[in-house]
Design a protein around this motif. Structure first.
Motif, mmCIF file in Angstrom:
data_model
loop_
_atom_site.group_PDB
_atom_site.id
_atom_site.type_symbol
_atom_site.label_atom_id
_atom_site.label_comp_id
_atom_site.label_asym_id
_atom_site.label_seq_id
_atom_site.Cartn_x
_atom_site.Cartn_y
_atom_site.Cartn_z
ATOM 1 N N SER A 194 0.813 -1.401 -0.081
ATOM 2 C CA SER A 194 0.032 0.067 -0.052
ATOM 3 C C SER A 194 0.716 1.131 0.021
ATOM 4 O O SER A 194 0.407 2.275 -0.296
ATOM 5 C CB SER A 194 -0.729 0.014 1.311
ATOM 6 O OG SER A 194 -0.267 0.060 2.390
ATOM 7 N N HIS A 195 2.269 1.156 0.517
ATOM 8 C CA HIS A 195 2.992 2.434 0.502
ATOM 9 C C HIS A 195 4.363 2.055 -0.079
ATOM 10 O O HIS A 195 4.735 0.990 -0.210
ATOM 11 C CB HIS A 195 3.141 2.726 2.024
ATOM 12 C CG HIS A 195 1.970 3.363 2.733
ATOM 13 N ND1 HIS A 195 0.816 2.560 3.042
ATOM 14 C CD2 HIS A 195 1.480 4.601 2.633
ATOM 15 C CE1 HIS A 195 -0.273 3.220 3.535
ATOM 16 N NE2 HIS A 195 0.064 4.378 3.572
ATOM 17 N N VAL A 196 5.051 3.246 -0.399
ATOM 18 C CA VAL A 196 6.486 3.185 -0.794
ATOM 19 C C VAL A 196 7.302 3.602 0.242
ATOM 20 O O VAL A 196 6.965 4.822 0.907
ATOM 21 C CB VAL A 196 6.651 4.081 -2.310
ATOM 22 C CG1 VAL A 196 8.179 3.857 -2.519
ATOM 23 C CG2 VAL A 196 5.661 3.651 -3.281
ATOM 24 N N ARG A 197 8.258 2.879 0.774
ATOM 25 C CA ARG A 197 8.860 3.406 1.583
ATOM 26 C C ARG A 197 10.157 4.099 1.518
ATOM 27 O O ARG A 197 10.998 3.462 0.863
ATOM 28 C CB ARG A 197 8.984 2.108 2.818
ATOM 29 C CG ARG A 197 7.693 1.758 3.505
ATOM 30 C CD ARG A 197 7.814 0.407 4.363
ATOM 31 N NE ARG A 197 6.465 -0.158 4.878
ATOM 32 C CZ ARG A 197 6.210 -0.849 5.550
ATOM 33 N NH1 ARG A 197 7.167 -1.837 5.830
ATOM 34 N NH2 ARG A 197 5.290 -1.297 6.183
ATOM 35 N N PHE A 198 10.554 5.174 2.203
ATOM 36 C CA PHE A 198 11.871 5.890 1.685
ATOM 37 C C PHE A 198 12.716 5.936 3.435
ATOM 38 O O PHE A 198 12.015 6.392 4.314
ATOM 39 C CB PHE A 198 11.489 7.221 1.210
ATOM 40 C CG PHE A 198 11.112 7.337 -0.028
ATOM 41 C CD1 PHE A 198 11.784 7.301 -1.095
ATOM 42 C CD2 PHE A 198 9.828 7.284 -0.259
ATOM 43 C CE1 PHE A 198 11.303 7.280 -2.494
ATOM 44 C CE2 PHE A 198 8.982 7.358 -1.510
ATOM 45 C CZ PHE A 198 10.036 7.363 -2.369
ATOM 46 N N ALA A 199 13.888 5.399 3.102
ATOM 47 C CA ALA A 199 14.628 5.808 4.309
ATOM 48 C C ALA A 199 15.696 6.881 4.051
ATOM 49 O O ALA A 199 16.167 7.120 2.956
ATOM 50 C CB ALA A 199 15.508 4.669 4.551
ATOM 51 N N ALA A 200 15.450 7.941 4.816
ATOM 52 C CA ALA A 200 16.143 9.119 4.742
ATOM 53 C C ALA A 200 17.207 9.652 5.808
ATOM 54 O O ALA A 200 17.149 9.395 6.920
ATOM 55 C CB ALA A 200 15.207 10.497 4.382
ATOM 56 N N VAL A 201 18.442 9.951 5.327
ATOM 57 C CA VAL A 201 19.513 10.227 6.368
ATOM 58 C C VAL A 201 20.599 11.085 5.659
ATOM 59 O O VAL A 201 20.715 11.087 4.580
ATOM 60 C CB VAL A 201 20.315 9.158 6.847
ATOM 61 C CG1 VAL A 201 20.949 8.151 5.543
ATOM 62 C CG2 VAL A 201 21.162 9.083 8.062
ATOM 63 N N GLY A 202 21.460 11.968 6.464
ATOM 64 C CA GLY A 202 22.124 12.795 6.132
ATOM 65 C C GLY A 202 23.438 12.825 7.015
ATOM 66 O O GLY A 202 23.293 12.319 8.183
#
Length: 285
Positions: free
Chosen positions: A29-37
């Motif tokens: 049901s969802h697209v999952r994004f992992a974000a980090v900087g």
């Protein structure tokens, strides 16, 4: 080796967005994004981040990197970074940060990542599973009434011109997107809310309200940035769009015991409802 492994799940910078071999989705049901900087890879980082990136790959369908990927922006650090990313089979999208410019050759860092299949955005847009992503490094200059104006010495005018140029690049990238859901990827903060916690004296060097202006003109679901290691994890633009500070040191401190990346979900759009892909529109990305 790194280039082969990453390219199987992504694309090179010269190619428009296209269908690519994706790992099995983490959610129907969802697209999952992992974000980090602000991972600040140095010459001694080899072997230290692979488990972290593997955790992000297990949780997400794509990885977003919010700049300051290296410590001094050297070719050696870029090679270490690519090595740490080499086992990933999911798409990776990145912007550079100020540390990646430190040695005066940010193009070396960018090219190493591109050669490994990472999409490096600098005023461009790309698309992952129907979600559009606009990316730019951004720049400093301050927020609201405390923003630096282009008045006085030429050096001040050049400083402000750089902030304006980065904002224009972000606007250009956002204008290219036709997807139902859109994300903005930055290094510098577009609002003061996510730099709260840093010394007030350096707010002007952590971001610029000029970066918020395109986000008010073009709808986005969320904004991700880094840079402010001692800032606040979340804020909102004037019109209510969530802004996430994904600096790794901040995530480590504010969420002890959890992997230091932000996991963000975007609803999947049925194929029939997806807008015409950018590539089909002939957009020059």
């Amino acid at each position: 080796m790194a280039a082969t492994l990453l390219r199987s799940a992504s694309w090179t910078a010269q190619q428009p967005p296209r269908a690519c071999t994706m790992p099995a989705p983490k959610s129907s049901s969802h697209v999952r994004f992992a974000a980090v900087g602000d991972i600040h890879v140095d010459k001694d980082s080899a072997g230290r981040l692979r488990e972290f990136f593997a955790q992000a790959a297990d949780a997400a369908d794509a990885l977003l990197l919010c700049g300051d990927l290296t410590d001094y922006g050297t070719a050696e650090e870029a090679r270490v970074l690519v090595g740490e990313l080499s086992a990933l089979t999911l798409p990776v999208v990145a912007v550079l940060g100020n540390h990646d410019h430190e040695s005066g050759t940010p193009e070396v860092v960018a090219q190493a990542l591109k050669d490994a299949g990472v999409r490096v955005l600098d005023g461009e847009a790309c698309e992952i599973e129907g979600v559009g992503i606009a990316g730019v490094k951004g720049f400093a200059g301050g927020f609201g009434r405390a923003s630096l104006g282009a008045w006085g010495e030429p050096a001040i005018k050049l400083f402000v011109q750089e902030a304006q140029s980065e904002a224009m690049k972000l606007e250009s990238a956002l204008a290219k997107l036709r997807t139902p859901h859109r994300l903005a990827l930055l290094h510098y903060a577009p609002i003061a809310g996510t730099v709260q916690g840093e010394p007030a004296e350096i707010f002007a060097f952590l971001g610029s309200s000029r970066l918020e202006e395109p986000l008010l003109r073009y709808p986005v679901d969320a904004v991700f940035h880094g840079h402010a290691h001692r800032g606040t994890p979340q804020g909102r633009t004037i019109n209510g769009v969530p802004v996430y500070n994904c600096a790794k040191p901040l995530l480590e401190r504010s969420r002890p015991g959890e992997p230091p990346f932000l996991l963000h979900e975007v609803p999947r759009v049925p194929p029939a409802d997806t807008a015409t892909p950018l590539a089909a529109q002939g957009a020059a990305l």
